[in-house]
Design an enzyme around this catalytic site. Structure first.
Site, PDB file in Angstrom:
ATOM      1  N   TYR A 142      31.646  41.986  48.261  1.00 52.41           N
ATOM      2  CA  TYR A 142      32.538  40.989  48.661  1.00 52.41           C
ATOM      3  C   TYR A 142      33.300  42.457  48.329  1.00 52.41           C
ATOM      4  CZ  TYR A 142      36.814  38.228  48.137  1.00 52.41           C
ATOM      5  OH  TYR A 142      37.608  37.477  48.538  1.00 52.41           O
ATOM      6  N   ASP A 237      33.898  50.779  45.386  1.00 52.63           N
ATOM      7  CA  ASP A 237      35.259  49.191  44.875  1.00 52.63           C
ATOM      8  C   ASP A 237      34.812  48.576  43.416  1.00 52.63           C
ATOM      9  OD1 ASP A 237      36.213  47.199  44.717  1.00 52.63           O
ATOM     10  OD2 ASP A 237      35.586  46.308  46.380  1.00 52.63           O
ATOM     11  N   LYS A 265      41.368  43.381  38.592  1.00 50.17           N
ATOM     12  CA  LYS A 265      41.084  42.819  37.643  1.00 50.17           C
ATOM     13  C   LYS A 265      41.307  42.735  35.876  1.00 50.17           C
ATOM     14  CE  LYS A 265      37.977  40.194  40.519  1.00 50.17           C
ATOM     15  NZ  LYS A 265      36.694  40.349  41.813  1.00 50.17           N
TER      16      LYS A 265
END
Ligand SMILES: *Cc1c(COP(=O)(O)O)cnc(C)c1O
Length: 431
Positions: A142, A237, A265
């Site tokens: 994702y 990522d 994050k």
């Protein structure tokens, strides 16, 4: 009736599905979401005054635990100076230089507001830099909800992606090729067919978003070789893994340097931040230095930069990642002993302070093997853990996070709860 149930009904009147991000709705575990009042350290408290030991960590950012006093104090100081100017501040350079120091493959970095924005921008840059359109992604990884990346594997022999959501044009989905994670042979074939059209390969170097799966030995090196051979960019990522698995992210552990890295994050320390960075030659193609356009009213926001800078400084303290590893090992030992004693078909998968229990037999190496997990078993497990005061991500296919705030008492309580929850799974599945 609990207050959380009331608040959820009220929220559903005004917000689609009652939540601002779908996984929060607890649908995959047939439950109602818990509305949170506050957090402190490893603990969160809901609006009904229940206390939980938390392994969601706001889906990754809260590596220090909730409400770290040093981060809060830094935010309070910045708050008094102003929340946003839309003009340069020194804070942006400070955080950028910290990212460049932390990650060898990054010479320059651009701040954005979310992980989604970081990956979307990195793809545009990869396409602009290479003059190619196609992207390769791995099934089950994702990368946020950008059109090019919210794409699933086509059926049968086709490798071209199909839209992962209504609203994504086929023409865009078709520019993304989806291959299995951890499989170099299939990827090599894709390169043989489309090599000179592929702008970039993007992946989570260690996956978290289909549950935690480690790369096979040589997999990341193989990706590096293939992308170099065909002149495509390699994008890691590291929105989840950056500053999580090591200060320098997964690329520090596995010693493979991508061309571009996306972050989010943890670098926001609990405020909305994303970032993408890489080699200067590539990053200098971004406007205003180069022609690839990307902008943001709140990008580099002073409060967000302050939370990020302070969080990274605290992570620089001695032995941070050893402490996380020790805590994670305690949980791993406890959980594995429980699984063994109860003789349950479950696999504990962990890299650093990220872990997943897959309810199924055998090692999980990719999306297909992850999908063979028993999600009914997971739902039973999740709901029992919640009753025991342990707050987990409400889906089989997520990473659990251990923070620096988890203490031995938390870990012991979690292991005891894990035994009870696994026992309940066993009782129900055998019926
Ligand atoms: C969370 C995540 C994203 C998306 O970040 P948002 O801030 O939710 O947009 C992208 N990639 C990975 C690997 C993630 O874990």
């Amino acid at each position: 009736m609990s207050k959380s149930v009331d608040l959820f009904s009220e929220a559903k009147k005004f917000i689609p599905g009652g939540v601002n991000s779908p996984a929060r709705a607890f649908k995959a575990v047939n439950n109602n979401p818990i509305f949170i009042e506050r957090g402190k350290g490893s603990l969160i408290y809901d609006v009904d005054a229940n206390e939980y030991i938390d392994y969601v960590g706001s889906w990754g950012p809260m590596i220090l635990g909730y409400n770290d006093p040093i981060v809060i104090e830094a935010l309070q100081r910045q708050l008094m100076k102003g929340t946003s100017f839309g003009a340069p501040t020194e804070l942006e350079t400070t955080l950028a230089s910290m990212v460049v120091d932390a990650i060898d493959s990054i010479d320059k970095v651009r701040m954005v507001n979310s992980g989604t924005e970081a990956t979307m921008s990195a793809l545009r840059l990869a396409r602009g830099y290479t003059g190619r359109d196609k992207i390769v992604k791995m099934e089950g990884c994702y990368h946020g909800h950008g059109d090019s990346l919210l794409v699933e594997a086509g059926s049968g022999l086709t490798t071209l992606g199909i839209a992962g959501s209504p609203g994504i044009p086929d023409q865009i989905a078709n520019e993304t090729i989806v291959v299995p994670y951890n499989d170099l042979d299939i990827l090599e074939n894709v390169f043989k067919n489309y090599g000179d059209e592929i702008a970039a390969v993007i992946l989570e170097p260690v996956t978290g978003n289909m549950g935690v799966i480690a790369p096979k030995v040589g997999y990341l090196e193989g990706l590096r070789e293939l992308t170099d051979k065909y002149g495509s960019l390699l994008i890691f990522d590291e929105v989840m893994t950056g500053f999580r698995l090591a200060y320098g992210g997964a690329q520090e552990i596995y010693c493979v340097e991508p061309d571009l890295t996306t972050l989010g994050k943890i670098i926001g320390g609990g405020l909305p931040v994303g970032a993408y960075g890489g080699k200067a030659e590539i990053m200098d193609c971004v406007a205003p230095e180069g022609g690839v356009y990307q902008a943001g009213t709140l990008s580099g926001n002073p409060l967000a930069m302050t939370a990020g800078i302070t969080t990274l400084r605290l992570l620089q303290r001695a032995n941070t990642y050893d402490y996380l590893e020790q805590k994670a090992e305690i949980l791993e030992e406890g959980f594995k002993a429980n699984i063994k004693e109860l003789d349950i078909d479950a696999t504990f998968s962990r890299v650093g302070s990220m872990f997943t229990i897959f309810f199924g037999p055998g090692q999980v190496k990719d999306y297909k093997s992850a999908q063979s997990s028993n999600t009914d078993a997971f739902a039973i497990y999740f709901n029992r853990m919640l009753e025991e005061g342990i707050y987990l991500p409400p889906s089989q296919f997520e990473a659990n996070f251990i923070s620096l705030a988890h203490n031995d008492r938390d870990l012991d309580k979690t292991i005891v709860a894990n035994y009870k929850a696994l026992k309940e799974v066993k009782g129900n599945i055998l019926k």
